[in-house]
Design an enzyme around this catalytic site. Structure first.
Site, PDB file in Angstrom:
ATOM      1  N   SER A 249       0.848  -1.193   0.000  1.00 55.81           N
ATOM      2  CA  SER A 249       0.000   0.000   0.000  1.00 55.81           C
ATOM      3  C   SER A 249       0.885   1.245   0.000  1.00 55.81           C
ATOM      4  O   SER A 249       1.714   1.410  -0.891  1.00 55.81           O
ATOM      5  CB  SER A 249      -0.968  -0.042   1.185  1.00 55.81           C
ATOM      6  OG  SER A 249      -1.989   0.920   1.053  1.00 55.81           O
ATOM      7  N   GLU A 376      -9.285  -5.472  -4.242  1.00 57.82           N
ATOM      8  CA  GLU A 376      -8.722  -4.335  -3.503  1.00 57.82           C
ATOM      9  C   GLU A 376      -9.785  -3.315  -3.098  1.00 57.82           C
ATOM     10  O   GLU A 376      -9.636  -2.599  -2.106  1.00 57.82           O
ATOM     11  CB  GLU A 376      -7.668  -3.634  -4.361  1.00 57.82           C
ATOM     12  CG  GLU A 376      -6.471  -4.469  -4.760  1.00 57.82           C
ATOM     13  CD  GLU A 376      -5.376  -4.497  -3.716  1.00 57.82           C
ATOM     14  OE1 GLU A 376      -5.603  -3.990  -2.602  1.00 57.82           O
ATOM     15  OE2 GLU A 376      -4.295  -5.029  -4.024  1.00 57.82           O
TER      16      GLU A 376
END
Length: 600
Positions: A249, A376
């Site tokens: 991330s 996601e």
């Protein structure tokens, strides 16, 4: 019958109480490991197991405390100490606003389909956990090693944590496992300044800087940590000539930021990027770029309520007099601004836009392993916003007809029609499911493939993956959600989140692929299914799930459209940035809209 039922309830209560006690109580102190003498002082660590095979050295200062005159300044050299530091305890986490993280954890637990009892129990456990120690004095790193006996130096893996550049720490629990070290590497996890304390820019701070720069302090912290690793990791049995950056991330985004900075050159040799690339970041230090405000203008607005006279004419010293707690307390009232707390193009730390350096290959100098997860978007999508893309600054309309019209405005009729069809968003009933899938690809998928393609074009070895494992519960709603790969990479499965034998096999495979890559720049070996190198022509990905194999053209029709738009945005931004026009580009959108466009 009632008696049996009562005994069952009492038994469940007893088991729950025992679990709460076992999980929430502090662990006993580790047995001390040998003292290691660094240039700044001596530190002892702790053995993580009875075999004394792996030791941890936590809370090592890699820079001076960024307080007083060093707040909003590049990190300075660590201050020496005299007594032997106890490396069994972590250093303080960096100051951060935690409400968003708590909401993330709540959504994570709910989406696993754990059932009423486990959901309640996990909520109680989280509630019983002590608040972490946090401070502006937070530039610490942690080393985990199984090579203190003077053996051949081991490859080093340096982990950069995620958290939107606004939260998290290298000491977070998912990263505290021996799994990777047992496979033959030395593991380093780091802290870096976050949010406004890590990324706020301001004209007064730029004016005092020899490089006329401000706002990239968190990125400079990461580079400082890598300098520490180069200078010191050999004393922990690590090889300073074989360092792999890896992160997820915002941690993976940070790696692309380091790659785009000349200050990071030579400090690492390979990179693993899990669900993150800063390709989209168009923030400039002093110029507005289309709908994106300058970092300095945002910093002025953020600090204005905390300074006399709204901060007009404030000096850098006056900015540093604002209490750190006041800065954190300002966050919930400044959501339109906090999405800007990211690295900016300043001409020094970042000479050019990150996406531009990725596209032309100038940032890509090392072997890369990169990929993302199939679902996601599940932890980012909100039905209130109904938003399938970050290209639109605000919420999508409530009616389906208006949503379709807005897609036409954003992408043009032809592209919009293809995306709506590919994601199955033609009807009101199907919109949300398709929008969730599209948002995940828009935030992560297109950027990870863009990075892999660009790196492969430079001739550097490149490997792409697609992670699709879903939670075991039949009532789960998250799919292969954002960050679900962490437990498999680190072998750190949470006791409440059920893991099957097939999950443990996948964990072993992923840990081996990752450490093979850290050792040689190639994930293959050890009897694992072959992982072909990525090429733009073949577009082959490793499929990471209970059955390992390869996939070709993962979501290619969808990603092709998004990539075309991304390339157009990059070309326009480059023309308007430091490389092009010297005049600021004004924007008709609001601050809140611009911030929403930057970050979901």
């Amino acid at each position: 019958m009632l008696k049996r039922f009562g005994l069952l309830v009492l038994g469940l209560i007893f088991l729950g109480a025992a679990a709460l006690w076992a999980i929430s109580r502090p662990p006993p102190p580790l047995e001390k490991s040998p003292v290691i003498t660094l240039d700044t002082g001596a530190i002892s660590g702790g053995w993580t197991n009875e075999r004394k095979a792996i030791a941890v050295y936590n809370g090592i200062p890699f820079a001076a405390p960024p307080t007083g005159e060093l707040r909003w300044a590049p990190p300075a050299a660590a201050i020496p100490w005299t007594d032997v530091r106890d490396g069994r305890a972590f250093g303080a986490e960096c100051l951060q606003y935690r409400e968003g993280l708590e909401r993330f954890i709540s959504d994570l637990v709910a989406g696993h389909g754990l059932g009423w009892f486990k959901t309640r129990l996990s909520g109680l456990v989280v509630g019983m956990m002590p608040d972490p120690v946090e401070s502006e004095d937070c530039l610490f790193l942690n080393v985990r090693t199984g090579n203190l006996n003077g053996g051949e130096p081991k490859p080093v893996m340096v982990w950069i944590h995620g958290g939107s550049h606004n939260s998290g720490a290298g000491s977070d629990q998912p990263y505290q496992s021996d799994g990777l070290v047992e496979k033959g590497v030395v593991l380093v996890t780091i802290n870096y300044r976050l949010g406004a304390l890590g990324y706020l820019a301001h004209p007064a701070l730029s004016a005092e800087s020899p490089q006329n720069s401000s706002g990239n302090y968190g990125l400079l912290d990461q580079i400082k940590a890598l300098e520490w690793v180069q200078a010191n990791i050999a004393k922990f049995g690590g090889d300073p000539g074989n360092i792999t950056l890896f992160g997820e991330s915002a941690g993976a985004q940070s790696i692309t930021e380091i790659m785009a900075s000349p200050l990071g050159d030579g400090l690492y040799h390979k990179a693993i990027l899990q669900s993150g690339s800063s390709t989209y970041n168009r923030i400039h230090l002093s110029r507005d770029i289309e709908a994106t405000r300058s970092a300095e203008a945002v910093g002025e607005d953020f600090l204005a309520p905390l300074l006399a006279d709204g901060g007009r004419g404030a000096t850098a010293a006056q900015l540093r007099d604002v209490p750190g707690t006041a800065i954190i307390d300002r966050v919930p009232d400044a959501e339109a601004l906090t999405g800007y707390f990211l690295p900016n193009v300043d001409g020094w730390v970042l000479p050019r836009m990150i996406g531009t350096t990725i596209e032309d290959g100038s940032a890509l100098k090392v072997p890369v392993l990169a990929g993302y997860n199939a679902d996601e978007g599940t932890l980012f999508y909100s039905e209130d916003l109904a938003k399938p893309t970050v290209l639109h600054p605000g919420a999508f309309p409530n009616t389906h007809t208006a949503r379709l019209a807005l897609m036409d405005d954003i992408y043009g009729e032809d592209r919009a029609a293809r995306l709506i069809s590919l994601y199955g968003m033609e009807t009101e009933a199907d919109w949300h499911k398709g929008a969730v899938d599209m948002l995940g690809d828009d935030i992560f998928g297109v950027h990870m493939r863009f990075l892999a393609k660009a790196n492969a074009r430079t001739g550097q070895p490149t490997w792409a993956y697609f992670f699709t494992r879903t939670p075991a519960s039949p009532t789960q709603t998250l799919g292969a959600f954002h960050a679900s790969d962490l437990a498999f990479v680190f072998d750190s499965h949470h006791p409440f989140l059920e893991a099957t034998e097939a999950d443990f096999s996948l964990t072993d495979a992923m840990g081996t692929y990752w450490t093979n890559f850290a050792k040689t720049g190639d994930p293959n070996g050890n009897g694992l299914p072959a992982w072909p190198a990525y090429t733009e022509t073949a577009d082959t990905w490793m499929h990471l799930d209970h059955t390992l194999g390869t996939l070709t053209g993962v979501r290619s029709g969808k990603l092709d459209i998004m990539e075309a738009v991304l390339r157009e945005k990059l070309a326009m931004s480059a023309a308007l940035s430091i490389e092009g026009s010297s005049a600021p580009v004004s924007s008709s959108v609001t601050e809140e809209q611009a911030a929403n466009a930057l970050q979901p």
